[in-house]
Write a protein that holds these residues in place. Structure first.
Motif, PDB file in Angstrom:
ATOM      1  N   GLU A 213      29.254 -52.955 -13.304  1.00  0.00           N
ATOM      2  CA  GLU A 213      29.263 -54.414 -13.269  1.00  0.00           C
ATOM      3  C   GLU A 213      30.580 -54.951 -12.700  1.00  0.00           C
ATOM      4  OE1 GLU A 213      28.481 -55.829 -17.165  1.00  0.00           O
ATOM      5  OE2 GLU A 213      26.299 -55.687 -16.966  1.00  0.00           O
ATOM      6  N   ALA A 214      31.687 -54.351 -13.145  1.00  0.00           N
ATOM      7  CA  ALA A 214      32.983 -54.782 -12.625  1.00  0.00           C
ATOM      8  C   ALA A 214      33.092 -54.519 -11.127  1.00  0.00           C
ATOM      9  CB  ALA A 214      34.106 -54.065 -13.378  1.00  0.00           C
ATOM     10  N   LEU A 215      32.609 -53.346 -10.687  1.00  0.00           N
ATOM     11  CA  LEU A 215      32.637 -53.035  -9.256  1.00  0.00           C
ATOM     12  C   LEU A 215      31.728 -53.972  -8.471  1.00  0.00           C
ATOM     13  CD1 LEU A 215      33.690 -51.144  -7.051  1.00  0.00           C
ATOM     14  CD2 LEU A 215      31.744 -49.639  -7.510  1.00  0.00           C
ATOM     15  N   SER A 216      30.591 -54.351  -9.054  1.00  0.00           N
ATOM     16  CA  SER A 216      29.688 -55.291  -8.388  1.00  0.00           C
ATOM     17  C   SER A 216      30.350 -56.638  -8.189  1.00  0.00           C
ATOM     18  CB  SER A 216      28.413 -55.443  -9.215  1.00  0.00           C
ATOM     19  OG  SER A 216      27.591 -56.461  -8.691  1.00  0.00           O
ATOM     20  N   GLY A 217      31.082 -57.119  -9.214  1.00  0.00           N
ATOM     21  CA  GLY A 217      31.791 -58.384  -9.054  1.00  0.00           C
ATOM     22  C   GLY A 217      32.918 -58.295  -8.055  1.00  0.00           C
ATOM     23  N   GLU A 218      33.583 -57.144  -7.979  1.00  0.00           N
ATOM     24  CA  GLU A 218      34.689 -56.976  -7.037  1.00  0.00           C
ATOM     25  C   GLU A 218      34.204 -56.959  -5.598  1.00  0.00           C
ATOM     26  OE1 GLU A 218      38.125 -53.636  -5.937  1.00  0.00           O
ATOM     27  OE2 GLU A 218      36.840 -53.382  -7.691  1.00  0.00           O
ATOM     28  N   LEU A 219      33.063 -56.298  -5.354  1.00  0.00           N
ATOM     29  CA  LEU A 219      32.551 -56.152  -3.995  1.00  0.00           C
ATOM     30  C   LEU A 219      31.533 -57.228  -3.617  1.00  0.00           C
ATOM     31  CD1 LEU A 219      31.996 -52.274  -3.928  1.00  0.00           C
ATOM     32  CD2 LEU A 219      33.994 -53.553  -3.166  1.00  0.00           C
ATOM     33  N   GLY A 220      31.016 -57.959  -4.592  1.00  0.00           N
ATOM     34  CA  GLY A 220      30.001 -58.953  -4.289  1.00  0.00           C
ATOM     35  C   GLY A 220      28.655 -58.355  -3.951  1.00  0.00           C
ATOM     36  N   LEU A 221      28.289 -57.239  -4.579  1.00  0.00           N
ATOM     37  CA  LEU A 221      27.025 -56.551  -4.320  1.00  0.00           C
ATOM     38  C   LEU A 221      26.134 -56.681  -5.553  1.00  0.00           C
ATOM     39  CD1 LEU A 221      28.333 -53.297  -2.579  1.00  0.00           C
ATOM     40  CD2 LEU A 221      27.293 -55.275  -1.487  1.00  0.00           C
ATOM     41  N   THR A 222      25.107 -57.503  -5.454  1.00  0.00           N
ATOM     42  CA  THR A 222      24.191 -57.667  -6.580  1.00  0.00           C
ATOM     43  C   THR A 222      23.347 -56.424  -6.826  1.00  0.00           C
ATOM     44  OG1 THR A 222      22.562 -58.665  -5.085  1.00  0.00           O
ATOM     45  CG2 THR A 222      24.085 -60.148  -6.207  1.00  0.00           C
ATOM     46  N   GLN A 223      23.219 -55.570  -5.813  1.00  0.00           N
ATOM     47  CA  GLN A 223      22.428 -54.352  -5.997  1.00  0.00           C
ATOM     48  C   GLN A 223      23.072 -53.423  -7.028  1.00  0.00           C
ATOM     49  OE1 GLN A 223      23.317 -55.692  -3.140  1.00  0.00           O
ATOM     50  NE2 GLN A 223      21.422 -56.210  -2.115  1.00  0.00           N
ATOM     51  N   LEU A 224      24.397 -53.392  -7.078  1.00  0.00           N
ATOM     52  CA  LEU A 224      25.069 -52.603  -8.114  1.00  0.00           C
ATOM     53  C   LEU A 224      24.828 -53.203  -9.491  1.00  0.00           C
ATOM     54  CD1 LEU A 224      28.561 -51.521  -6.716  1.00  0.00           C
ATOM     55  CD2 LEU A 224      26.729 -50.050  -7.551  1.00  0.00           C
ATOM     56  N   GLN A 225      24.741 -54.508  -9.570  1.00  0.00           N
ATOM     57  CA  GLN A 225      24.423 -55.150 -10.846  1.00  0.00           C
ATOM     58  C   GLN A 225      23.032 -54.747 -11.314  1.00  0.00           C
ATOM     59  OE1 GLN A 225      26.476 -57.254 -12.724  1.00  0.00           O
ATOM     60  NE2 GLN A 225      24.855 -56.967 -14.245  1.00  0.00           N
ATOM     61  N   ASP A 226      22.094 -54.586 -10.358  1.00  0.00           N
ATOM     62  CA  ASP A 226      20.749 -54.130 -10.714  1.00  0.00           C
ATOM     63  C   ASP A 226      20.791 -52.730 -11.318  1.00  0.00           C
ATOM     64  OD1 ASP A 226      19.861 -56.527  -9.708  1.00  0.00           O
ATOM     65  OD2 ASP A 226      19.252 -55.688  -7.767  1.00  0.00           O
ATOM     66  N   VAL A 227      21.588 -51.845 -10.723  1.00  0.00           N
ATOM     67  CA  VAL A 227      21.713 -50.491 -11.264  1.00  0.00           C
ATOM     68  C   VAL A 227      22.276 -50.537 -12.680  1.00  0.00           C
ATOM     69  CG1 VAL A 227      22.732 -48.214 -10.910  1.00  0.00           C
ATOM     70  CG2 VAL A 227      22.063 -49.582  -8.943  1.00  0.00           C
ATOM     71  N   ALA A 228      23.306 -51.370 -12.880  1.00  0.00           N
ATOM     72  CA  ALA A 228      23.913 -51.474 -14.204  1.00  0.00           C
ATOM     73  C   ALA A 228      22.904 -52.000 -15.226  1.00  0.00           C
ATOM     74  CB  ALA A 228      25.140 -52.377 -14.136  1.00  0.00           C
ATOM     75  N   ASP A 229      22.101 -53.004 -14.849  1.00  0.00           N
ATOM     76  CA  ASP A 229      21.115 -53.557 -15.778  1.00  0.00           C
ATOM     77  C   ASP A 229      20.053 -52.523 -16.140  1.00  0.00           C
ATOM     78  OD1 ASP A 229      22.476 -55.941 -15.681  1.00  0.00           O
ATOM     79  OD2 ASP A 229      21.187 -56.815 -14.132  1.00  0.00           O
ATOM     80  N   ILE A 230      19.602 -51.763 -15.152  1.00  0.00           N
ATOM     81  CA  ILE A 230      18.584 -50.751 -15.423  1.00  0.00           C
ATOM     82  C   ILE A 230      19.130 -49.677 -16.362  1.00  0.00           C
ATOM     83  CG2 ILE A 230      17.184 -48.934 -14.356  1.00  0.00           C
ATOM     84  CD1 ILE A 230      17.011 -50.687 -11.854  1.00  0.00           C
ATOM     85  N   MET A 231      20.349 -49.214 -16.109  1.00  0.00           N
ATOM     86  CA  MET A 231      20.915 -48.158 -16.951  1.00  0.00           C
ATOM     87  C   MET A 231      21.290 -48.693 -18.335  1.00  0.00           C
ATOM     88  SD  MET A 231      20.444 -45.692 -15.073  1.00  0.00           S
ATOM     89  CE  MET A 231      21.103 -44.495 -16.234  1.00  0.00           C
ATOM     90  N   ARG A 232      21.565 -49.970 -18.458  1.00  0.00           N
ATOM     91  CA  ARG A 232      21.824 -50.536 -19.786  1.00  0.00           C
ATOM     92  C   ARG A 232      20.553 -50.484 -20.635  1.00  0.00           C
ATOM     93  NH1 ARG A 232      23.695 -54.903 -18.367  1.00  0.00           N
ATOM     94  NH2 ARG A 232      25.908 -54.673 -18.850  1.00  0.00           N
ATOM     95  N   LEU A 233      19.420 -50.767 -20.009  1.00  0.00           N
ATOM     96  CA  LEU A 233      18.157 -50.659 -20.733  1.00  0.00           C
ATOM     97  C   LEU A 233      17.911 -49.233 -21.214  1.00  0.00           C
ATOM     98  CD1 LEU A 233      15.812 -52.866 -18.514  1.00  0.00           C
ATOM     99  CD2 LEU A 233      16.758 -53.434 -20.746  1.00  0.00           C
ATOM    100  N   SER A 234      18.262 -48.277 -20.343  1.00  0.00           N
ATOM    101  CA  SER A 234      18.072 -46.881 -20.717  1.00  0.00           C
ATOM    102  C   SER A 234      19.033 -46.464 -21.814  1.00  0.00           C
ATOM    103  CB  SER A 234      18.257 -45.988 -19.490  1.00  0.00           C
ATOM    104  OG  SER A 234      18.123 -44.624 -19.839  1.00  0.00           O
ATOM    105  N   GLY A 235      20.270 -46.985 -21.774  1.00  0.00           N
ATOM    106  CA  GLY A 235      21.267 -46.549 -22.743  1.00  0.00           C
ATOM    107  C   GLY A 235      21.155 -47.219 -24.083  1.00  0.00           C
ATOM    108  N   THR A 236      20.776 -48.510 -24.102  1.00  0.00           N
ATOM    109  CA  THR A 236      20.728 -49.246 -25.370  1.00  0.00           C
ATOM    110  C   THR A 236      19.339 -49.251 -25.998  1.00  0.00           C
ATOM    111  OG1 THR A 236      20.336 -51.305 -24.153  1.00  0.00           O
ATOM    112  CG2 THR A 236      22.624 -50.722 -24.661  1.00  0.00           C
ATOM    113  N   ASP A 237      18.298 -49.372 -25.179  1.00  0.00           N
ATOM    114  CA  ASP A 237      16.938 -49.454 -25.709  1.00  0.00           C
ATOM    115  C   ASP A 237      16.174 -48.145 -25.590  1.00  0.00           C
ATOM    116  OD1 ASP A 237      17.568 -52.083 -26.123  1.00  0.00           O
ATOM    117  OD2 ASP A 237      16.577 -52.792 -24.296  1.00  0.00           O
ATOM    118  N   GLY A 238      16.759 -47.163 -24.878  1.00  0.00           N
ATOM    119  CA  GLY A 238      16.068 -45.887 -24.713  1.00  0.00           C
ATOM    120  C   GLY A 238      14.867 -45.973 -23.796  1.00  0.00           C
ATOM    121  N   ALA A 239      14.843 -46.943 -22.909  1.00  0.00           N
ATOM    122  CA  ALA A 239      13.687 -47.122 -22.023  1.00  0.00           C
ATOM    123  C   ALA A 239      13.662 -46.020 -20.969  1.00  0.00           C
ATOM    124  CB  ALA A 239      13.756 -48.487 -21.344  1.00  0.00           C
TER     125      ALA A 239
END
Length: 298
Positions: A213-239
């Protein structure tokens, strides 16, 4: 007969050489295939000892940093981060190009005056101001052009990273471990930035998706934010995110393919006018002898 001073010839040669060097620096250089292949296949760099002194900052970087603070200019931080350039170096380039544009007309006017043709004072003054403004804006255009190419390279790297993370998750690795193992596979600039972000997150004792997420904000790439959101679901909810990662990677590849097709179509349209002009010229060259003969026979 007027004689030309050797000093005037020498000054003209120096001015021409300076212009040639400036044009050569502005012209994009062709990529070095050997260096690119070496960068892709080189082994990982060994860790440097902490006792090694940092590289001494160059004088023009210090000058650019001071000018940046004094003038309070807003820099394109995301574009500079994409191309890996410091704001101080960017500011030094702006000052250099503006200085060249400001002094070049006066220098050329002095050379013309030596030959006995002094121009009006207003001419070099106005041209100097115009070239200084133009030189001030040249680094902005260069950075934006390089950032556009770097953004495309990052998107290709993120697409590959999504596929690798999906494969690591399919191999039953945990979310954090899958992200680190997938980032360690590549050796390009994109994967090195991903590795740095994940290592920084591990040092700060935060989840790896927060590093993305921090790297996405630094580079302005929303695609990295998508990766972070997907992996957060996997890490916190076990999806189960294998299919989600593969679908996002496929969508990103489709976006890149659509952009490539749009660029190819625009390039083809730009070639219509030169092709038509060349066809017309060839037609004139072929028809002209016959028309010439007909007119002279009559």
């Amino acid at each position: 007969m007027m004689t030309i001073s050797p000093w005037a010839i020498l000054a003209g040669a120096v001015a021409a050489g300076g212009l040639a060097l400036l044009i050569s620096e502005l012209r994009p250089a062709p990529p070095d295939l050997g260096q690119t292949l070496d960068r892709l296949h080189r082994p990982p760099d060994p860790p440097r000892p902490n006792s090694e002194p940092e590289e001494e900052e160059r004088w023009y970087d210090r000058l650019g940093g001071r000018a940046l603070v004094l003038l309070g200019i807003r820099v394109p931080a995301q574009s500079l981060a994409l191309v890996g350039r410091e704001p101080a170096r960017y500011m030094a380039h702006k000052l250099l190009f503006a200085l060249v544009g400001l002094t070049l007309p006066g220098y050329l006017s002095a050379m013309v005056a030596v030959l006995g043709y002094p121009p009006p004072i207003a001419v070099p003054l106005v041209v100097s101001l115009g070239l200084a403004v133009l030189g001030w804006m040249v680094p902005d255009a260069v950075v934006q052009s390089e950032a556009k190419e770097a953004r495309t390279e990052y998107l290709h790297g993120i697409s590959a990273y999504l596929e690798l993370v999906a494969l690591e998750r399919a191999a039953d690795h945990g979310p954090a471990e899958a992200m680190r193992r997938a980032a360690s596979v590549g050796r390009g600039a994109v994967f090195r930035r991903l590795q740095d972000a994940l290592e920084r997150a591990a040092t700060d004792r935060v989840p790896p998706w927060e590093g993305l997420e921090a790297l996405s904000g630094e580079l302005g790439l929303t695609q990295l934010q998508d990766v972070a959101d997907i992996m957060r679901l996997s890490g916190t909810d076990g999806a189960a995110v294998y299919d989600t990662l593969r679908a996002r990677a496929k969508g990103l590849r489709d976006e890149l393919l659509a952009d490539d097709l749009a660029k190819a179509g625009a390039t083809s349209e730009q070639m219509v006018a030169p092709g038509a002009a060349l066809t017309l010229l060839m037609t004139l060259l072929i028809v002209y002898p016959a028309i010439y003969q007909m007119l002279h026979v009559l």
